[in-house]
Motif scaffolding. Structure first.
Motif, PDB file in Angstrom:
ATOM      1  N   SER A  15      -7.217   9.380   2.988  1.00 53.55           N
ATOM      2  CA  SER A  15      -7.350   8.213   2.103  1.00 53.55           C
ATOM      3  C   SER A  15      -8.324   8.455   0.952  1.00 53.55           C
ATOM      4  N   GLY A  24      -4.340   7.076   6.438  1.00 51.38           N
ATOM      5  CA  GLY A  24      -4.392   5.964   7.379  1.00 51.38           C
ATOM      6  C   GLY A  24      -4.991   4.722   6.758  1.00 51.38           C
ATOM      7  N   THR A  25      -6.296   4.766   6.498  1.00 47.76           N
ATOM      8  CA  THR A  25      -7.043   3.593   6.038  1.00 47.76           C
ATOM      9  C   THR A  25      -6.429   2.937   4.798  1.00 47.76           C
ATOM     10  N   GLY A  74      -5.621  -0.226   6.596  1.00 51.18           N
ATOM     11  CA  GLY A  74      -6.968  -0.804   6.620  1.00 51.18           C
ATOM     12  C   GLY A  74      -7.890  -0.043   7.552  1.00 51.18           C
ATOM     13  N   GLU A  75      -9.113  -0.547   7.694  1.00 51.99           N
ATOM     14  CA  GLU A  75     -10.118   0.135   8.514  1.00 51.99           C
ATOM     15  C   GLU A  75      -9.695   0.154   9.978  1.00 51.99           C
ATOM     16  N   ARG A  76     -10.061   1.237  10.656  1.00 56.30           N
ATOM     17  CA  ARG A  76      -9.798   1.310  12.093  1.00 56.30           C
ATOM     18  C   ARG A  76     -10.962   0.724  12.865  1.00 56.30           C
ATOM     19  N   HIS A 104       0.826  -1.212   0.000  1.00 60.99           N
ATOM     20  CA  HIS A 104       0.000   0.000   0.000  1.00 60.99           C
ATOM     21  C   HIS A 104       0.862   1.266   0.000  1.00 60.99           C
ATOM     22  N   HIS A 106      -3.824   1.889  15.521  1.00 59.81           N
ATOM     23  CA  HIS A 106      -3.169   0.652  15.085  1.00 59.81           C
ATOM     24  C   HIS A 106      -1.983   0.333  16.001  1.00 59.81           C
TER      25      HIS A 106
END
Ligand SMILES: *Cc1c(COP(=O)(O)O)cnc(C)c1O
Length: 221
Positions: A197, A214-215, A219-221, A7, A28
């Protein structure tokens, strides 16, 4: 290649030179920050002082931490001296508190002023008028330990790309005006933090220098 590294690489491939990636690692675990670090990422964004302090204590010392969230005045002590850049300074009271703490420690703290650009109800951030007013009243002569490095903003959370682009363009225009009027010939006022994002490509097209993502990395938080 592990997902996080992939990513980061995919995002970096799309960043023009001069645009830096802030990997937003809030919520995270440190192990994922370490994974991103091993993929070569060095700038990380956190939005809670305690989480920032804990992660910084356990992760490599050459990480450049940015504080990206709303900062409460009673938490300033935890962030000054640790964050290389505070992105979202949104009140005079906060500026004065950062000044006080920085002066105490004989530091200069790089800060961005958050501008409210979204159509949504204003929660945090200066309006463009308030910002002009701050400069006009020579407010910053009171904060010699605050190094004003630029502006930050968040666009409306909407699928309407035209609206998002218009909001980012407005912020860039304000940035240019302030730079010309108050920082002519000074290289220090140079950062425009915009883009997350969902909208960082639009933000880059409008002149962002720091994207906070971030995402799309973790990925999702
Ligand atoms: C959480 C956060 C981000 C990252 O948002 P994503 O949509 O996960 O990329 C960016 N900026 C600020 C101020 C944030 O609080």
């Amino acid at each position: 290649m592990p997902a996080i590294a992939r990513h980061i690489q995919q995002i970096k491939d799309t960043l023009p030179s001069g645009v830096r990636l802030v990997a937003v690692s809030k919520t995270h675990p440190a192990s994922l920050v370490q994974e991103a670090y091993e993929a070569g990422q060095r700038i990380f964004g956190e939005s809670r002082p305690q989480e920032l302090t804990q992660k910084a204590a356990h992760l490599p010392s050459d990480i450049e931490w940015h504080f990206i969230g709303h900062l409460q005045t009673n938490k300033v002590k935890q962030v000054v001296g640790l964050a290389r850049l505070i992105h979202a300074v949104d009140s005079e009271r906060l500026l004065l508190e950062i000044e006080k703490e920085a002066a105490k420690r004989a530091l200069h703290v790089a800060c961005l002023l958050q501008v409210h650009i979204a159509a949504e109800e204003a929660k945090f951030g200066f309006s463009p008028d308030e910002l002009h007013h701050l400069f006009a009243q020579i407010f910053f002569s009171k904060t010699p330990h605050v190094q004003l490095a630029g502006l930050m903003g968040m666009a409306t959370n909407t699928d309407d790309h035209k609206q998002v682009s218009r909001e980012f363009r407005g912020l860039k225009h304000l940035f240019d005006q302030i730079k010309q009027t108050y920082f002519a010939g000074e290289a220090s006022f140079c950062e425009l933090s915009m883009g997350m994002s969902g909208d960082y490509r639009l933000a880059i097209d409008e002149g962002s220098t720091l994207v906070r993502i971030g995402t799309a990395i973790f990925g999702e938080r």
